[in-house]
Design an enzyme around this catalytic site. Sequence first.
Site, mmCIF file in Angstrom:
data_model
loop_
_atom_site.group_PDB
_atom_site.id
_atom_site.type_symbol
_atom_site.label_atom_id
_atom_site.label_comp_id
_atom_site.label_asym_id
_atom_site.label_seq_id
_atom_site.Cartn_x
_atom_site.Cartn_y
_atom_site.Cartn_z
ATOM 1 N N SER A 201 -34.579 26.534 -27.783
ATOM 2 C CA SER A 201 -35.143 25.643 -26.765
ATOM 3 C C SER A 201 -36.677 25.690 -26.797
ATOM 4 O O SER A 201 -37.265 25.326 -27.808
ATOM 5 C CB SER A 201 -34.558 26.009 -25.399
ATOM 6 O OG SER A 201 -34.804 24.989 -24.477
ATOM 7 N N ASP B 97 -25.069 19.459 -24.444
ATOM 8 C CA ASP B 97 -26.265 20.078 -23.867
ATOM 9 C C ASP B 97 -26.871 19.109 -22.855
ATOM 10 O O ASP B 97 -27.263 17.987 -23.206
ATOM 11 C CB ASP B 97 -27.242 20.348 -25.028
ATOM 12 C CG ASP B 97 -28.468 21.117 -24.613
ATOM 13 O OD1 ASP B 97 -28.946 20.907 -23.480
ATOM 14 O OD2 ASP B 97 -28.964 21.906 -25.439
ATOM 15 N N HIS C 192 -26.240 24.355 -23.716
ATOM 16 C CA HIS C 192 -27.574 24.912 -24.003
ATOM 17 C C HIS C 192 -27.599 26.446 -23.960
ATOM 18 O O HIS C 192 -28.650 27.041 -24.086
ATOM 19 C CB HIS C 192 -28.548 24.361 -22.953
ATOM 20 C CG HIS C 192 -29.992 24.422 -23.350
ATOM 21 N ND1 HIS C 192 -30.514 23.673 -24.375
ATOM 22 C CD2 HIS C 192 -31.041 25.144 -22.856
ATOM 23 C CE1 HIS C 192 -31.816 23.916 -24.499
ATOM 24 N NE2 HIS C 192 -32.155 24.823 -23.590
HETATM 25 C C1 LIG Z 1 -30.246 33.325 -21.174
HETATM 26 C C2 LIG Z 1 -30.327 31.865 -21.114
HETATM 27 O O1 LIG Z 1 -29.372 31.176 -20.892
HETATM 28 O O2 LIG Z 1 -31.557 31.358 -21.371
HETATM 29 C C3 LIG Z 1 -31.959 30.061 -21.149
HETATM 30 C C4 LIG Z 1 -31.398 29.210 -20.207
HETATM 31 C C5 LIG Z 1 -31.925 27.944 -20.030
HETATM 32 C C6 LIG Z 1 -33.027 27.547 -20.766
HETATM 33 C C7 LIG Z 1 -33.639 26.277 -20.617
HETATM 34 C C8 LIG Z 1 -33.110 25.295 -19.643
HETATM 35 C C9 LIG Z 1 -34.746 25.968 -21.416
HETATM 36 C C10 LIG Z 1 -35.259 26.897 -22.320
HETATM 37 O O3 LIG Z 1 -36.301 26.695 -22.995
HETATM 38 O O4 LIG Z 1 -34.643 28.092 -22.458
HETATM 39 C C11 LIG Z 1 -33.572 28.428 -21.717
HETATM 40 C C12 LIG Z 1 -33.037 29.684 -21.892
#
Ligand SMILES: CC(=O)Oc1ccc2c(C)cc(=O)oc2c1
Length: 281
Positions: A147, A225, A258
């Site tokens: 991400s 996602d 995601h």
């Molecule tokens: C541990 C975990 O699930 O980490 C996580 C959750 C959500 C997100 C979102 C929405 C964006 C991102 O950049 O990283 C991320 C990491």
Amino acid sequence: MLDNLSSAKVSGGWHKQYSHIANSTHCTMRFAIFLPPGASQTNKVPVLYWLSGLTCTDENFMQKAGAFKKAAELGIAIVAPDTSPRGDNVPDEDSYDFGQGAGFYVNATQAPYNTHYNMYEYVVNELPALIEQHFPVTDKKAISGHSMGGHGALMIALRNPQNYTSASAFSPIVNPINCPWGQKAFSQYLGDDKSTWAHYDTCELMSQANETDYLPMRIDQGEADNFLVEQLKTEHLFMQVNGKGYPAEINMHAGYDHSYFFISSFIDEHLLFHQSYLQAQ
Ligand SMILES: CC(=O)Oc1ccc2c(C)cc(=O)oc2c1
């Protein structure tokens, strides 16, 4: 000077956490390292740098990705830095997508962020130099992330192709200058001049890349996602890759979201992908 915070044996190797005072971010930084079995000064191993996403620390990947068994088998060390500078003196905002936990792997130019928010310099230069000084590793490096960290990994690899054998990402933000997360972060870290934003944008950098600098890339993206359409914009990367013939494999996966459930499902493939380039030469 490194402070050892924890050590645990896992998959025949060692998971360790450290803190140190960083010159680039002017604060105490934490990172985690996995050293595979047999890593020693007479048997140095290559390193995969893993960049985590929003709200994460050095711990999320190490605890949730399930990467140790394959990394141990392949003889790859993994280094996971924190996602931003932290501390009482580090400017912050009460939101999950900006400030501490959301450094976006840039060097901030705008006050009050420009003193500490220099994660680009930290990840590209300071951390690898520290790792190579203190641990039994070679200078062979690959880079990956999730991400916001997927943005960091692809962007850093495109800007520094000589530093890495290969790059990969799960669910990366590929066009931050054109999505709400990126616009919020870049406007405050980098200011209003959008020409400076392009230096941190995977699609922009790929559009300008010379063929001599092409690097093997692998991207995996879940079709379920919730952030795919508004924030991640994988289709913009498809267009760049297809337009340039860039050597990036983009795999779409039905049903995956995601989360780290997705990452843990395909992390072995990413490790095998990097291994084939880390071992070459
Ligand atoms: C541990 C975990 O699930 O980490 C996580 C959750 C959500 C997100 C979102 C929405 C964006 C991102 O950049 O990283 C991320 C990491």
